[in-house]
Design a protein around this motif. Structure first.
Motif, PDB file in Angstrom:
ATOM      1  N   ARG A  38       0.836  -1.214   0.000  1.00  0.00           N
ATOM      2  CA  ARG A  38       0.000   0.000   0.000  1.00  0.00           C
ATOM      3  C   ARG A  38       0.869   1.261   0.000  1.00  0.00           C
ATOM      4  O   ARG A  38       0.578   2.226  -0.691  1.00  0.00           O
ATOM      5  N   THR A  39       1.895   1.250   0.773  1.00  0.00           N
ATOM      6  CA  THR A  39       2.791   2.407   0.850  1.00  0.00           C
ATOM      7  C   THR A  39       3.452   2.649  -0.503  1.00  0.00           C
ATOM      8  O   THR A  39       3.514   3.779  -0.983  1.00  0.00           O
ATOM      9  N   THR A  41       0.848   3.943  -2.946  1.00  0.00           N
ATOM     10  CA  THR A  41       0.532   5.336  -2.642  1.00  0.00           C
ATOM     11  C   THR A  41       1.643   6.259  -3.138  1.00  0.00           C
ATOM     12  O   THR A  41       1.377   7.315  -3.736  1.00  0.00           O
TER      13      THR A  41
END
Length: 151
Positions: free
Chosen positions: A3-4, A7
């Motif tokens: 997710r990081t 993003t």
């Protein structure tokens, strides 16, 4: 972790997209183009939008004629080069033909100056007195021959 990373990649892509879009929209117009010269006139003379629109119309209307005359000037320059080449290589000059050429060039120069003068005066008529004085000063200092015609 995924997710990081996702993003960060989306943020980077959005940033690059915004950066590219901004600079494409705010890209300066080429100064040697008609649009560039008109944009310069608008900012330098502080033209209002209606003044700018009218001056742009005047320039766009005269642009084809001025371009055609510029093409004729280029053709005459190549003809003159041919006269000079013949003079140097064959050591002869057709004085009658050269006299016709000089007369044609004189007529074309006169037509170019007249067209330029008409465009300058028509553009100046759209401006207020302060803008007109600044514009005529800029034109006459940039092109003394046109300045002589305007006086």
């Amino acid at each position: 972790m995924k997710r990081t990373l996702l993003t960060l990649l989306l943020g980077l892509a959005a940033g690059i997209g915004a950066h590219t879009a901004y600079y494409r929209q705010h890209q300066p117009v080429a100064a040697d183009s008609l649009e560039g010269q008109l944009a310069w006139m608008k900012s330098e003379l502080h033209l209002t939008e209606p003044q700018f629109v009218r001056i742009k119309e005047l320039h766009q209307a005269s642009h084809p004629r001025l371009q055609a005359m510029a093409a004729q000037v280029a053709l005459m320059q190549s003809e003159f080069a041919e006269f000079e080449r013949t003079r140097r290589t064959a050591d002869r000059v057709d004085f009658l033909e050269f006299a016709r050429f000089v007369e044609s060039r004189r007529d074309l120069n006169r037509a170019c100056l007249d067209s330029t003068k008409q465009l300058v005066l028509a553009s100046a008529e759209v401006m207020d007195p302060d803008q007109r004085a600044r514009y005529l000063h800029l034109v006459t200092s940039a092109e003394p021959l046109v300045g002589a015609l305007l006086n």
